[in-house]
Design a protein around this motif. Sequence first.
Motif, PDB file in Angstrom:
ATOM      1  N   PHE A 119     101.249  17.341   7.672  1.00 11.85           N
ATOM      2  CA  PHE A 119     102.618  17.122   7.203  1.00 11.85           C
ATOM      3  C   PHE A 119     102.542  16.699   5.744  1.00 11.85           C
ATOM      4  O   PHE A 119     101.539  16.177   5.288  1.00 11.85           O
ATOM      5  N   ARG A 120     103.577  16.969   4.978  1.00 12.49           N
ATOM      6  CA  ARG A 120     103.513  16.806   3.520  1.00 12.49           C
ATOM      7  C   ARG A 120     104.468  15.767   2.951  1.00 12.49           C
ATOM      8  O   ARG A 120     104.433  15.498   1.766  1.00 12.49           O
ATOM      9  N   LYS A 121     105.291  15.169   3.772  1.00 15.10           N
ATOM     10  CA  LYS A 121     106.242  14.171   3.268  1.00 15.10           C
ATOM     11  C   LYS A 121     105.848  12.805   3.826  1.00 15.10           C
ATOM     12  O   LYS A 121     105.918  12.578   5.030  1.00 15.10           O
ATOM     13  N   SER A 122     105.436  11.918   2.943  1.00 13.59           N
ATOM     14  CA  SER A 122     104.931  10.623   3.383  1.00 13.59           C
ATOM     15  C   SER A 122     105.990   9.767   4.065  1.00 13.59           C
ATOM     16  O   SER A 122     105.659   8.855   4.812  1.00 13.59           O
ATOM     17  N   PHE A 123     107.246  10.057   3.843  1.00 13.06           N
ATOM     18  CA  PHE A 123     108.322   9.284   4.482  1.00 13.06           C
ATOM     19  C   PHE A 123     108.709   9.858   5.849  1.00 13.06           C
ATOM     20  O   PHE A 123     109.597   9.324   6.506  1.00 13.06           O
ATOM     21  N   ASP A 124     108.045  10.916   6.293  1.00 16.35           N
ATOM     22  CA  ASP A 124     108.338  11.534   7.589  1.00 16.35           C
ATOM     23  C   ASP A 124     107.640  10.753   8.709  1.00 16.35           C
ATOM     24  O   ASP A 124     106.528  11.076   9.121  1.00 16.35           O
ATOM     25  N   PRO A 165      99.804  13.569   3.907  1.00 15.83           N
ATOM     26  CA  PRO A 165     100.263  13.934   2.561  1.00 15.83           C
ATOM     27  C   PRO A 165      99.307  13.405   1.475  1.00 15.83           C
ATOM     28  O   PRO A 165      98.686  12.355   1.652  1.00 15.83           O
ATOM     29  N   ASP A 167      99.798  11.872  -1.299  1.00 13.72           N
ATOM     30  CA  ASP A 167     100.063  10.531  -1.809  1.00 13.72           C
ATOM     31  C   ASP A 167      99.552   9.442  -0.859  1.00 13.72           C
ATOM     32  O   ASP A 167      99.063   8.399  -1.303  1.00 13.72           O
TER      33      ASP A 167
END
Length: 185
Positions: A119-124, A165, A167
Amino acid sequence: MQQQKLTPPLNSSVSSVLTNQPRLPKLTLESFSGKDIGSFPSFWARFKSAVHENSSLNDVDKFSYLKSVVTSDAELAIRGLILTTENYAKVVKILEHRFGRQELIVDYHMNNLLNLTPFRKSFDVIALRNLYDQLEVNIRGFESLGISPDSYSCLLFPIIMKAIPPDLALEYNRKHEKKQSQIID
């Protein structure tokens, strides 16, 4: 006290009646299709406990129960063997060899880890929880096979870093380097 008594399979459920004991609900045997080889150990442990090791059942009854809970690839693996005492032992051997070999199950869990969905969105948070759950399921699979974490743990770090991700990976590396430098100082 009487031993557990199982009724012949009608709808893949097993009922037990014990005297002087509260009446327990029917135990429904899980089915096994053969499509998810990682579920074989769990399937076999439950079947073995409820049916295979039940001394009040003869082998034909055990075979009947087994036939009632295998589907798809697993059913195909034993198709053609008629319901006899001799064939029950053959069926058990076929299923254990086809689906229960440790190297096959290790391969299954390792492939699951290697094919984790990144997954690529750290807030997910949902995706992060899903990744965590997938890791836990496969690690528990190794543990249940008696495989030491020492034999696979060095592989987990790059697998996890590839799935998270960039970050989050960067943040982890910064904190790890900071801890390492504090240890050296």
